[in-house]
Write a protein that holds these residues in place. Structure first.
Motif, PDB file in Angstrom:
ATOM      1  N   LYS A  40     -10.778   7.647  -0.991  1.00 29.47           N
ATOM      2  CA  LYS A  40     -11.147   7.260   0.377  1.00 29.47           C
ATOM      3  C   LYS A  40     -12.650   7.378   0.617  1.00 29.47           C
ATOM      4  O   LYS A  40     -13.265   8.369   0.225  1.00 29.47           O
ATOM      5  N   LYS A  81       8.854  -1.602   6.587  1.00 29.14           N
ATOM      6  CA  LYS A  81       8.131  -2.862   6.771  1.00 29.14           C
ATOM      7  C   LYS A  81       9.013  -3.901   7.460  1.00 29.14           C
ATOM      8  O   LYS A  81      10.167  -4.096   7.065  1.00 29.14           O
ATOM      9  N   LYS A  96       6.397  10.306   6.492  1.00 28.83           N
ATOM     10  CA  LYS A  96       6.138  11.240   5.387  1.00 28.83           C
ATOM     11  C   LYS A  96       6.918  12.524   5.580  1.00 28.83           C
ATOM     12  O   LYS A  96       7.303  12.860   6.697  1.00 28.83           O
ATOM     13  N   MET A 132       7.749   3.885   3.271  1.00 28.42           N
ATOM     14  CA  MET A 132       7.012   2.889   4.035  1.00 28.42           C
ATOM     15  C   MET A 132       8.076   1.965   4.605  1.00 28.42           C
ATOM     16  O   MET A 132       8.960   1.503   3.870  1.00 28.42           O
ATOM     17  N   LYS A 145       4.705   4.437   8.331  1.00 26.43           N
ATOM     18  CA  LYS A 145       4.913   5.401   7.235  1.00 26.43           C
ATOM     19  C   LYS A 145       5.598   6.645   7.778  1.00 26.43           C
ATOM     20  O   LYS A 145       5.247   7.141   8.847  1.00 26.43           O
ATOM     21  N   TYR A 148       9.833   3.178  -1.162  1.00 34.61           N
ATOM     22  CA  TYR A 148       9.300   4.503  -1.474  1.00 34.61           C
ATOM     23  C   TYR A 148       7.814   4.503  -1.157  1.00 34.61           C
ATOM     24  O   TYR A 148       7.121   3.530  -1.455  1.00 34.61           O
ATOM     25  N   LYS A 149       7.321   5.592  -0.569  1.00 38.25           N
ATOM     26  CA  LYS A 149       5.867   5.758  -0.416  1.00 38.25           C
ATOM     27  C   LYS A 149       5.404   6.627  -1.578  1.00 38.25           C
ATOM     28  O   LYS A 149       5.591   7.838  -1.576  1.00 38.25           O
ATOM     29  N   LEU A 150       4.874   5.973  -2.589  1.00 40.13           N
ATOM     30  CA  LEU A 150       4.476   6.699  -3.801  1.00 40.13           C
ATOM     31  C   LEU A 150       3.163   7.432  -3.574  1.00 40.13           C
ATOM     32  O   LEU A 150       2.298   6.961  -2.833  1.00 40.13           O
ATOM     33  N   GLU A 166       0.774   0.593  -6.512  1.00 42.09           N
ATOM     34  CA  GLU A 166       0.390   1.999  -6.470  1.00 42.09           C
ATOM     35  C   GLU A 166       0.435   2.495  -7.925  1.00 42.09           C
ATOM     36  O   GLU A 166       1.461   2.348  -8.607  1.00 42.09           O
ATOM     37  N   ASP A 169      -6.967  13.345   7.055  1.00 41.64           N
ATOM     38  CA  ASP A 169      -7.998  13.208   6.026  1.00 41.64           C
ATOM     39  C   ASP A 169      -9.340  13.362   6.708  1.00 41.64           C
ATOM     40  O   ASP A 169      -9.707  12.526   7.539  1.00 41.64           O
ATOM     41  N   MET A 187      -4.014  -3.914   4.268  1.00 41.10           N
ATOM     42  CA  MET A 187      -3.221  -3.694   5.474  1.00 41.10           C
ATOM     43  C   MET A 187      -2.814  -2.218   5.489  1.00 41.10           C
ATOM     44  O   MET A 187      -2.473  -1.660   4.447  1.00 41.10           O
ATOM     45  N   LEU A 188      -2.868  -1.605   6.663  1.00 43.77           N
ATOM     46  CA  LEU A 188      -2.551  -0.178   6.760  1.00 43.77           C
ATOM     47  C   LEU A 188      -1.374   0.039   7.701  1.00 43.77           C
ATOM     48  O   LEU A 188      -0.999  -0.853   8.468  1.00 43.77           O
ATOM     49  N   ALA A 189      -0.830   1.257   7.641  1.00 49.21           N
ATOM     50  CA  ALA A 189       0.399   1.531   8.400  1.00 49.21           C
ATOM     51  C   ALA A 189       0.166   2.535   9.521  1.00 49.21           C
ATOM     52  O   ALA A 189      -0.703   3.395   9.415  1.00 49.21           O
ATOM     53  N   VAL A 202       8.165  -1.449  -6.671  1.00 53.78           N
ATOM     54  CA  VAL A 202       8.410  -0.241  -5.863  1.00 53.78           C
ATOM     55  C   VAL A 202       9.860  -0.304  -5.355  1.00 53.78           C
ATOM     56  O   VAL A 202      10.289  -1.347  -4.835  1.00 53.78           O
ATOM     57  N   ARG A 233      -9.465  13.549  -1.487  1.00 49.75           N
ATOM     58  CA  ARG A 233      -9.106  12.124  -1.422  1.00 49.75           C
ATOM     59  C   ARG A 233     -10.230  11.268  -1.998  1.00 49.75           C
ATOM     60  O   ARG A 233     -10.936  10.590  -1.252  1.00 49.75           O
ATOM     61  N   ARG A 252      -8.486   1.460  -2.819  1.00 54.63           N
ATOM     62  CA  ARG A 252      -8.193   1.302  -1.389  1.00 54.63           C
ATOM     63  C   ARG A 252      -9.475   1.050  -0.594  1.00 54.63           C
ATOM     64  O   ARG A 252      -9.487   0.298   0.353  1.00 54.63           O
TER      65      ARG A 252
HETATM   66  P1  ATP Z   1      -2.110   8.004   3.480  1.00 51.56           P
HETATM   67  O1  ATP Z   1      -3.162   8.999   3.839  1.00 51.56           O
HETATM   68  O2  ATP Z   1      -0.797   8.277   4.081  1.00 51.56           O
HETATM   69  O3  ATP Z   1      -2.054   7.696   2.010  1.00 51.56           O
HETATM   70  P2  ATP Z   1      -3.725   5.706   4.068  1.00 51.56           P
HETATM   71  O4  ATP Z   1      -4.648   5.880   5.229  1.00 51.56           O
HETATM   72  O5  ATP Z   1      -4.317   5.708   2.709  1.00 51.56           O
HETATM   73  O6  ATP Z   1      -2.529   6.722   4.214  1.00 51.56           O
HETATM   74  P3  ATP Z   1      -1.820   3.931   5.120  1.00 51.56           P
HETATM   75  O7  ATP Z   1      -1.718   2.488   5.269  1.00 51.56           O
HETATM   76  O8  ATP Z   1      -1.841   4.688   6.365  1.00 51.56           O
HETATM   77  O9  ATP Z   1      -3.039   4.298   4.202  1.00 51.56           O
HETATM   78  O10 ATP Z   1      -0.589   4.406   4.233  1.00 51.56           O
HETATM   79  C1  ATP Z   1      -0.238   3.600   3.184  1.00 51.56           C
HETATM   80  C2  ATP Z   1      -0.752   4.160   1.862  1.00 51.56           C
HETATM   81  O11 ATP Z   1       0.353   4.610   1.121  1.00 51.56           O
HETATM   82  C3  ATP Z   1      -1.381   3.069   1.060  1.00 51.56           C
HETATM   83  O12 ATP Z   1      -2.781   3.071   1.181  1.00 51.56           O
HETATM   84  C4  ATP Z   1      -0.916   3.310  -0.365  1.00 51.56           C
HETATM   85  O13 ATP Z   1      -1.882   4.033  -1.101  1.00 51.56           O
HETATM   86  C5  ATP Z   1       0.269   4.211  -0.232  1.00 51.56           C
HETATM   87  N1  ATP Z   1       1.569   3.600  -0.597  1.00 51.56           N
HETATM   88  C6  ATP Z   1       2.486   4.196  -1.353  1.00 51.56           C
HETATM   89  N2  ATP Z   1       3.585   3.465  -1.466  1.00 51.56           N
HETATM   90  C7  ATP Z   1       3.374   2.343  -0.757  1.00 51.56           C
HETATM   91  C8  ATP Z   1       4.167   1.197  -0.475  1.00 51.56           C
HETATM   92  N3  ATP Z   1       5.401   1.080  -0.932  1.00 51.56           N
HETATM   93  N4  ATP Z   1       3.617   0.253   0.321  1.00 51.56           N
HETATM   94  C9  ATP Z   1       2.371   0.369   0.802  1.00 51.56           C
HETATM   95  N5  ATP Z   1       1.593   1.430   0.572  1.00 51.56           N
HETATM   96  C10 ATP Z   1       2.074   2.419  -0.198  1.00 51.56           C
END
Ligand code: ATP
Length: 588
Positions: free
Chosen positions: A560, A406, A425, A404, A423, A251-253, A302, A437, A228-230, A377, A557, A272
């Motif tokens: 990715k 939710k 940032k 993040m 998200k 926290y977005k780690l 993470e 990216d 699932m993505l944000a 987290v 990245r 991912r």
């Molecule tokens: P980004 O480039 O911002 O890492 P992304 O395209 O990889 O984004 P998104 O769903 O847009 O993916 O952003 C969520 C990403 O953030 C996840 O893929 C994960 O690696 C990371 N992350 C860090 N902390 C969390 C969290 N608490 N919950 C979910 N994802 C998290």
């Protein structure tokens, strides 16, 4: 099933990029396909043998393929190379060469899809000292019996250059129409695909068991679930506006996302982009089972590099040291990590996807016992802007990227980017509002200090509707000398003789690459561009979008895939967002 039927469809598909026409060709093909080969057909359509997560790579080099063509045609290698240089497509060159074949085979065996598939599979699996000879033997045995057109597609699959431009959704449209008579049923197929990441399996089930079979589709341990993505937002205000009165903030780690499949002592890790990354983290495999209270479970976490003395989170880049095959033991002690859990998707034979976030988090806390290596987290429930701001500050101070957010009652939407997760940032407060990216598609040689390396890279966004990579900018700033060396090394393996057909760009780069490597850039703004192809015609006719003053952030990245890069849809949203800010500022 005769391979010529598939080769015919491939040739028709190569002449169009239109989704409706592609779907039509697929439907005609699926109608002719016996149930027991449908999964093979679906993999081959995507130039694969199995789903990506199984990591089965054909990995045949051009040189070997040329030797095989020479062996089965009797035509000298030099002549084949000359033909290849003319067009830059070895598959096509082979078909021209085989038309002039000087050796005739008297006992031609029929080429079936099954035979091609089995032979390719054997080629992919061969290892050891005599592997090159064996591979060549298999390839020329196929070429001996193939018509020129069949040979051209066999080679394209072998070399990984079959690019039909069919997205997964188009394959699902075709399956839904063929087996249920209704394209709308794609939604149901999508669910099955999202929980299995295996389109071949989905095809097999719909062909053999119909919609009922698809509806009963279950999550299987060790088959990754699509993540699932944000959506991104820019401010605390926007968060409150979109999320309502009460929601979770985590926290977005800044690490590597991992999906852990665990049964007893057996642990498999998927990245991912659903690549099997188990071998990079032997410490996780060893230590995790002790912290898990469940028989069978799928969790998300993470992985973050830490400073062992202070416990502080270190940036993502530190994890790059783990991407090595040898002396991994040394990397483990030099670059310690923690595993930070944030979701549970499957628990003791039951899917958790339908549970609301709050329930899943409670379950997660029950299943995962914390210690020095294993963490939950950090999360709090927030109700207003100030609480978000304070938590954001804490998160950034401990080395994270942001938050993040939710929704408490929403399920886990596998495989989709949506508004139930947002998200926020730190960079979102910069001029553009976000980093992007982008895929490295080409390069220009450097001058001065950069002689002998690439001085400027040509970057692209992903156009998911067309399955293409559209140029959006050239970037030449933000690189340290080490970055330039590292990028030169990585990219040298990806150089192509001709521009890959999935690349959409008017530029004349010095070198073109297979669109594979993703890097992160920031920019000051998004502008209209007559040259670049990103979001062409979307905002204005004959005009695309480009990044102004782009800069490399230092992040490659690696986790990715090119198809996970920023899409044109995301760029359009950012473009419109920046317009809105300018408009609001003018009114103030
Ligand atoms: P980004 O480039 O911002 O890492 P992304 O395209 O990889 O984004 P998104 O769903 O847009 O993916 O952003 C969520 C990403 O953030 C996840 O893929 C994960 O690696 C990371 N992350 C860090 N902390 C969390 C969290 N608490 N919950 C979910 N994802 C998290």
């Amino acid at each position: 099933m005769e391979f010529s039927i598939l080769a015919d469809t491939f040739s028709k598909m190569e002449t169009t990029r239109k989704r409706l026409e592609l779907t039509q060709h697929l439907v005609e093909l699926f109608e002719k396909t016996p149930q027991q080969v449908i999964s093979k057909i679906v993999y081959l359509l995507q130039g694969k043998l199995r789903p990506d997560f199984e990591g089965i790579e054909l990995g045949v080099a051009e040189k070997l393929a040329i030797r095989a063509i020479s062996k089965s045609s009797g035509i000298p290698i030099k002549k084949i190379e000359t033909e290849y240089r003319k067009g830059g497509d070895l598959g096509h060159a082979a078909s021209v060469i085989l038309e002039q074949k000087t050796q005739t085979t008297f006992l031609m065996e029929d080429i079936t899809v099954e035979r091609v598939y089995e032979t390719l599979f054997k080629i992919a699996k061969i290892g050891g000292t005599r592997s090159q000879d064996m591979k060549m033997k298999y390839i020329s045995s196929l070429l001996n019996d193939a018509t020129p057109i069949e040979a051209s597609f066999i080679l394209k699959i072998l070399l990984g250059t079959l690019r039909l431009g069919i997205a997964e959704n188009t394959v699902m449209d075709g399956l839904a129409i063929t087996f249920t008579g209704n394209k709308e049923n794609r939604k149901i197929l999508e669910h099955a695909y999202n929980v299995s990441s295996d389109l071949g399996k989905v095809a097999e089930v719909i062909a053999s068991k119909g919609l009922e079979g698809i509806e009963a589709f279950q999550i299987e341990l060790f088959n990754p679930i699509r993540p699932m993505l944000a959506d991104r937002i820019r401010s605390e205000e926007e968060a409150v506006e979109k999320m309502g009165e009460k929601f979770a903030a985590e926290y977005k780690l800044d690490g590597e996302r991992v999906q852990l499949h665990i049964e007893g002592q057996k642990v498999v890790l998927f990245s991912r982009s659903l690549e099997n990354i188990t071998s990079y983290y032997p410490d996780i495999i060893e230590k995790i089972p002790k912290s898990i209270q469940a028989d069978k479970v799928i969790l998300e976490a993470e992985i973050v590099a830490i400073n062992e003395n202070s416990g502080e989170f270190l940036p993502f880049q530190e994890l790059m040291h783990r991407r090595r095959k040898y002396r991994i033991e040394k990397a483990i002690s030099q670059y310690p990590i923690t595993v930070n859990f944030f979701d549970v998707l499957y628990y003791n034979e039951t899917s958790c996807l339908e549970l609301g976030y709050e329930q899943r988090r409670k379950l997660l806390e029950k299943i995962v016992k914390e210690n020095d290596f294993v963490k939950h987290v950090p999360m709090i429930i927030v109700t207003n802007k100030n609480e978000i701001e304070e938590f954001l500050e804490n998160s950034i101070n401990s080395g994270c990227e942001g938050l993040m957010l939710k929704m408490l009652d929403k399920p886990y939407q596998a495989g989709s980017r949506g508004s139930h997760w947002l998200k926020l940032k730190r960079e979102y407060r910069n001029e553009l509002g976000d980093s992007l990216d982008l895929v490295v598609i080409g390069a220009f040689f450097g001058k001065g200090r950069r002689t002998g390396r690439y001085g400027t890279l040509l970057l692209a966004t992903y156009e998911d509707d067309q399955d293409t990579f559209t140029s959006i900018c050239k970037v030449g700033t933000g690189f340290t000398d080490d970055d330039l060396d590292q990028l030169y090394q990585i990219l040298s393996d990806k150089v192509t003789i001709k521009k890959n057909p999935r690349i959409d760009s008017n530029m004349e780069a010095d070198v073109w690459f297979e669109p594979e490597l993703v890097i992160e850039v920031v920019a000051s703004e998004i502008t209209l561009s007559p040259i670049h192809k990103a979001a062409r015609d979307e905002i204005r006719k004959n005009t695309g979008l480009a990044l102004r003053f782009p800069k490399f952030t230092g992040k490659i990245r690696i986790e990715k895939a090119a198809e996970d890069a920023s899409t044109n849809e995301e760029v359009i949203t950012l473009y419109k967002g920046q317009k809105k800010i300018a408009h609001d500022k003018n009114r103030m």
